[in-house]
Design an enzyme around this catalytic site. Structure first.
Site, PDB file in Angstrom:
ATOM      1  N   ASP A  76      -8.275  -9.932-115.369  1.00 15.27           N
ATOM      2  CA  ASP A  76      -8.387 -11.534-115.209  1.00 15.27           C
ATOM      3  C   ASP A  76      -9.614 -12.160-115.665  1.00 15.27           C
ATOM      4  OD1 ASP A  76      -5.801 -11.355-114.115  1.00 15.27           O
ATOM      5  OD2 ASP A  76      -6.257 -12.226-112.125  1.00 15.27           O
TER       6      ASP A  76
ATOM      7  N   HIS B 170     -20.719   1.133-109.353  1.00 15.00           N
ATOM      8  CA  HIS B 170     -21.897   1.347-109.021  1.00 15.00           C
ATOM      9  C   HIS B 170     -22.981   0.398-109.505  1.00 15.00           C
ATOM     10  CE1 HIS B 170     -21.103   5.342-107.297  1.00 15.00           C
ATOM     11  NE2 HIS B 170     -20.696   5.846-108.454  1.00 15.00           N
TER      12      HIS B 170
HETATM   13 MG    MG Z   1     -18.743   8.697-111.372  1.00 16.39          MG
END
Ligand code: MG
Ligand code: 3PY
Length: 247
Positions: A83, A45
């Site tokens: 990475d 998010h």
């Molecule tokens: Mg969540």
């Protein structure tokens, strides 16, 4: 050499993180400077793109371990986070033992998994890096849906799952909106926590602020969120503005 988060969990420590979602390497640097146990950079998010992630982990300069909450349970998402220099991943929306095992496999180089090495990142001393990863790379899987809740015991028992992390925000969405959602969410958290204890797997939980984090730690949760950048910034601006608001 500081202990990895994985080693600390293994030895019984409880960890408190700063959670970063605003996508700002400068905020990540400031959060690291405060000296938390670890940082979590949210790529599900949060506002980081891949270059932001590289810059953010660079700004930490290895002073504090960084975990990445990846966008999804896919080898590319997990591989690129590692990475970039993350010490581990937190994989969202895991709903079954199979999905948990896939997350573990994506985080491990052969012969223990399917992580790909491209010779690009890290750019230096790849052999030493691979050896270190076998020891230190942490895999946390999130339980935050009804199916995940139902399969919590099986998920927590998957070999290589170092931590189960409860996403209370999504859990509330999944268990709502009618009736006493808060009570149902608490019940679900307790059930997941108990499943983890039975499996001998540490359990963490998302918390919105320091007080909630302290309370969850006292309940035995082993990773809590002491601060998140959005809440810290909002609260700081709000308090400053309120101090100068007309009476
Ligand atoms: Mg969540
Ligand atoms: C949730 O609470 O659902 C999370 O994923 C943590 O932000």
């Amino acid at each position: 050499d500081r202990a990895s988060c994985r080693a600390r969990l293994e030895s019984g420590d409880s960890l408190a993180c700063a959670w970063l979602a605003m996508g700002s390497p400068a905020l990540v640097e400031a959060a690291a400077h405060a000296g938390p146990d670890l940082l979590v950079l949210d790529l599900q998010h949060g506002l980081f793109d891949r270059r932001d992630l590289e810059a953010a982990i660079g700004a930490v300069r290895g002073d504090v371990p960084v975990l990445v909450r990846v966008a999804e349970n896919r080898p590319l998402a997990i591989g690129t986070a590692l990475d970039a220099g993350a010490e581990g991943v937190i994989v969202p929306l895991v709903e079954s033992a199979e999905e948990a095992a896939a997350a573990v496999s994506a985080a491990r180089y052969p012969p223990h998994g399917i992580r790909s090495g491209g010779g690009v990142r890290p750019l230096a001393d790849f052999a030493a890096y691979v050896a270190g990863c076998a020891r230190d790379t942490l895999v946390a899987v999130m339980i935050e849906t009804k199916a995940g809740l139902e399969n919590a015991a099986a998920i927590a028992a998957v070999p290589g799952v170092d931590l189960v992390f409860i996403g209370t925000g999504d859990l509330v969405l999944c268990l709502g909106p009618d009736g006493d959602v808060k009570a149902r969410c608490e019940e679900a958290c307790a059930a997941i926590h108990a499943a983890c204890e039975a499996a001998g797997t540490p359990c963490g939980i998302f918390t919105p602020d320091v007080d909630a984090a302290l309370a969850r730690r006292a309940e035995g949760y082993r990773l809590v969120v002491a601060a998140n950048d959005i809440a810290v910034v909002n609260e700081g601006f709000r308090r400053a503005a309120a101090a100068f608001a007309p009476a």
